[in-house]
Design a protein around this motif. Structure first.
Motif, PDB file in Angstrom:
ATOM      1  N   ASN A  45     -34.913 -15.047 -16.193  1.00 50.37           N
ATOM      2  CA  ASN A  45     -34.664 -13.799 -16.921  1.00 50.37           C
ATOM      3  C   ASN A  45     -33.489 -13.042 -16.319  1.00 50.37           C
ATOM      4  O   ASN A  45     -33.526 -11.821 -16.138  1.00 50.37           O
ATOM      5  CB  ASN A  45     -35.913 -12.925 -16.937  1.00 50.37           C
ATOM      6  CG  ASN A  45     -37.039 -13.534 -17.757  1.00 50.37           C
ATOM      7  OD1 ASN A  45     -36.808 -14.148 -18.793  1.00 50.37           O
ATOM      8  ND2 ASN A  45     -38.267 -13.383 -17.282  1.00 50.37           N
ATOM      9  N   GLY A  46     -32.454 -13.784 -15.961  1.00 50.39           N
ATOM     10  CA  GLY A  46     -31.235 -13.194 -15.430  1.00 50.39           C
ATOM     11  C   GLY A  46     -31.219 -13.006 -13.927  1.00 50.39           C
ATOM     12  O   GLY A  46     -30.173 -12.713 -13.345  1.00 50.39           O
ATOM     13  N   ILE A  96     -39.457 -20.162  -8.676  1.00 54.51           N
ATOM     14  CA  ILE A  96     -39.474 -19.630 -10.041  1.00 54.51           C
ATOM     15  C   ILE A  96     -40.801 -18.934 -10.312  1.00 54.51           C
ATOM     16  O   ILE A  96     -40.849 -17.841 -10.891  1.00 54.51           O
ATOM     17  CB  ILE A  96     -39.225 -20.760 -11.061  1.00 54.51           C
ATOM     18  CG1 ILE A  96     -37.776 -21.250 -10.960  1.00 54.51           C
ATOM     19  CG2 ILE A  96     -39.541 -20.301 -12.485  1.00 54.51           C
ATOM     20  CD1 ILE A  96     -37.485 -22.502 -11.766  1.00 54.51           C
ATOM     21  N   GLU A  97     -41.885 -19.559  -9.877  1.00 55.52           N
ATOM     22  CA  GLU A  97     -43.196 -18.946 -10.058  1.00 55.52           C
ATOM     23  C   GLU A  97     -43.287 -17.618  -9.308  1.00 55.52           C
ATOM     24  O   GLU A  97     -43.832 -16.638  -9.820  1.00 55.52           O
ATOM     25  CB  GLU A  97     -44.298 -19.897  -9.579  1.00 55.52           C
ATOM     26  CG  GLU A  97     -45.697 -19.353  -9.781  1.00 55.52           C
ATOM     27  CD  GLU A  97     -46.770 -20.348  -9.409  1.00 55.52           C
ATOM     28  OE1 GLU A  97     -47.932 -19.927  -9.279  1.00 55.52           O
ATOM     29  OE2 GLU A  97     -46.454 -21.538  -9.244  1.00 55.52           O
ATOM     30  N   GLN A 103     -41.891 -10.320 -11.462  1.00 55.59           N
ATOM     31  CA  GLN A 103     -41.516  -9.647 -12.703  1.00 55.59           C
ATOM     32  C   GLN A 103     -42.755  -9.192 -13.472  1.00 55.59           C
ATOM     33  O   GLN A 103     -42.759  -8.116 -14.077  1.00 55.59           O
ATOM     34  CB  GLN A 103     -40.655 -10.573 -13.551  1.00 55.59           C
ATOM     35  CG  GLN A 103     -39.286 -10.851 -12.936  1.00 55.59           C
ATOM     36  CD  GLN A 103     -38.429 -11.783 -13.779  1.00 55.59           C
ATOM     37  OE1 GLN A 103     -38.689 -11.979 -14.962  1.00 55.59           O
ATOM     38  NE2 GLN A 103     -37.387 -12.352 -13.167  1.00 55.59           N
ATOM     39  N   ALA A 104     -43.802 -10.000 -13.443  1.00 53.26           N
ATOM     40  CA  ALA A 104     -45.046  -9.615 -14.116  1.00 53.26           C
ATOM     41  C   ALA A 104     -45.678  -8.411 -13.429  1.00 53.26           C
ATOM     42  O   ALA A 104     -46.202  -7.503 -14.092  1.00 53.26           O
ATOM     43  CB  ALA A 104     -46.021 -10.791 -14.118  1.00 53.26           C
ATOM     44  N   ILE A 331     -35.392 -19.254 -18.547  1.00 51.10           N
ATOM     45  CA  ILE A 331     -35.220 -19.945 -17.270  1.00 51.10           C
ATOM     46  C   ILE A 331     -34.149 -21.028 -17.420  1.00 51.10           C
ATOM     47  O   ILE A 331     -34.237 -21.880 -18.303  1.00 51.10           O
ATOM     48  CB  ILE A 331     -36.545 -20.588 -16.796  1.00 51.10           C
ATOM     49  CG1 ILE A 331     -37.625 -19.521 -16.647  1.00 51.10           C
ATOM     50  CG2 ILE A 331     -36.344 -21.347 -15.487  1.00 51.10           C
ATOM     51  CD1 ILE A 331     -38.996 -20.069 -16.338  1.00 51.10           C
ATOM     52  N   GLU A 332     -33.171 -20.971 -16.548  1.00 51.61           N
ATOM     53  CA  GLU A 332     -32.124 -21.994 -16.534  1.00 51.61           C
ATOM     54  C   GLU A 332     -32.092 -22.641 -15.147  1.00 51.61           C
ATOM     55  O   GLU A 332     -31.986 -21.941 -14.133  1.00 51.61           O
ATOM     56  CB  GLU A 332     -30.759 -21.374 -16.852  1.00 51.61           C
ATOM     57  CG  GLU A 332     -30.664 -20.789 -18.259  1.00 51.61           C
ATOM     58  CD  GLU A 332     -29.283 -20.240 -18.562  1.00 51.61           C
ATOM     59  OE1 GLU A 332     -28.364 -20.483 -17.742  1.00 51.61           O
ATOM     60  OE2 GLU A 332     -29.125 -19.568 -19.602  1.00 51.61           O
TER      61      GLU A 332
END
Length: 396
Positions: A45-46, A96-97, A103-104, A331-332
């Motif tokens: 998400n950036g 990532i998790e 973020q959550a 996600i990238e």
């Protein structure tokens, strides 16, 4: 497939503690930045996850377990059925998790009271006699008081996030048939369980403890009443009852003494780090040959099964929420750079193990997702190695 991936991560890297995670995120083990490539490993998400942070974490692990030598590292990876690209993938997936979880937490506006953080920090601090000892321990883990407390806060936020998106249902909501099936599944592990009660005295109160024990043995004093009147433990109000040994963890001295007791037998004086115990075995459970209803086992065991099912249901709910949350995220993930210091020609080590008992080269290649069939065929025909394989470039 996901279960195997998680298992591989746990086997190779173990569970990452707060301290190790923070250390890996901010420390360069070799001190020179050797092998750092720069660049972005992924964006969530950036939010960028730096390639160098992934490299540092892997190099920290190699240093801690004396795997900086290339041969030792190659042998290790083959032993656990992975390769450099797989290691990076596992670490990156966890990063990532972690970022998605952060973020959550922010999205759900989850806050932790400072007092909760203080309580957790103090719980660990009591194991160190002086402030100097405590600071030395933090420094040895690559932490500061501030980063340690930040890790505790994050841990508590994760717990609260889980409770927010996957509320824990009531134990009684567990399906009766499911409870009975789990009782049948685990009943053998409960066979021979012992329930006990104890009277706890201070370590320097041996004389008083012996006097009470003598009266109990003489039939002059009821054990439960003696516990209520004399025990220093919180179990005193329940007549000293501390439940079943298969549902609790007792200190070694206590468990050892209980193991020697028959039903309704009372121990002698048992010393432990908590004081002096007088222990009574109050129940012994013998598992019936056939289980047809809950009433055949102690109620505490049924409740433990219900709580376990409750926890599994919560875990399933949370997992479903997380998968949906991740699916909706932007996600990238970028390819692994060739020149990272943990990269190597894993084919060399895999081939060396071909023929070893329990090792199948084809299964290994399938598990790691590598395709070296052309290189193997070329080698057998004397055509030489593939140039990319010789440089240690992973097949991504």
């Amino acid at each position: 497939m996901k279960a195997m991936k998680v298992l591989k991560t746990l086997v190779v890297f173990g569970l990452v503690s707060v301290g190790l995670f923070l250390l890996a995120a901010c420390t360069d083990t070799n001190g020179k930045g050797d092998g750092l490539t720069g660049g972005i490993a992924a964006t969530v998400n950036g939010v960028e996850i730096l390639e160098d942070d992934i490299t540092k974490e892997i190099q920290n692990y190699r240093t801690a377990y004396e795997l900086l030598d290339e041969d030792a590292w190659g042998e290790y990876l083959v032993m656990y059925g992975t390769d450099p690209a797989g290691v990076r993938e596992d670490i990156l997936d966890r990063r990532i998790e972690e970022e998605l979880t952060r973020q959550a937490i922010e999205e759900k506006e989850i806050k932790i009271d400072v007092a909760e953080v203080d309580e957790r920090a103090d719980r660990m601090r009591v194991y160190y006699e002086t402030e100097e000892d405590w600071n030395a321990a933090l420094e040895g883990a690559g932490l500061t008081e501030e980063s340690y407390r930040a890790g505790i806060e994050l841990s508590l936020q994760k717990i609260k996030l889980r409770e927010t998106v996957a509320p824990l249902g009531a134990p009684e909501d567990a399906d009766a048939d499911e409870v009975l099936n789990y009782i049948k599944l685990y009943i053998e592990s409960f066979d021979g369980a012992k329930r006990s009660a104890h009277i706890l005295f201070e370590s320097d109160d041996e004389k008083a403890a012996q006097e009470i024990l003598d009266k109990i043995n003489a039939g002059e004093l009821d054990f439960a009443q003696a516990a209520k009147e004399n025990s220093k433990d919180t179990s005193a109000e329940n007549g000293g009852d501390v439940g079943w040994d298969r549902l609790a963890t007792f200190v070694e001295a206590y468990q050892g003494a209980l193991d020697e007791l028959e039903l309704n037998q009372v121990s002698g004086l048992v010393a432990s780090e908590y004081g002096i115990h007088i222990i009574k075995c109050t129940e012994v459970f013998a598992a019936p040959e056939e289980i047809t209803e809950e009433s055949q086992v102690p109620q505490e065991y049924v409740e433990a099964i219900r709580n376990m099912i409750q926890g599994m249901n919560q875990e399933d709910t949370y997992a479903a929420w997380y998968e949906a949350f991740r699916e909706a995220a932007d996600i990238e993930i970028n390819a692994m750079p060739e020149k990272v210091p943990y990269n190597l020609d894993i084919e060399k080590y895999a081939v060396e193990h071909e023929g070893d008992e329990g090792f199948d080269l084809e299964d290994y290649l399938n598990m790691t997702g590598e395709d070296w069939s052309s290189e193997q065929e070329g080698s057998e025909e004397g055509e030489g190695e593939n140039p990319e394989a010789a440089e240690g470039a992973p097949n991504s």
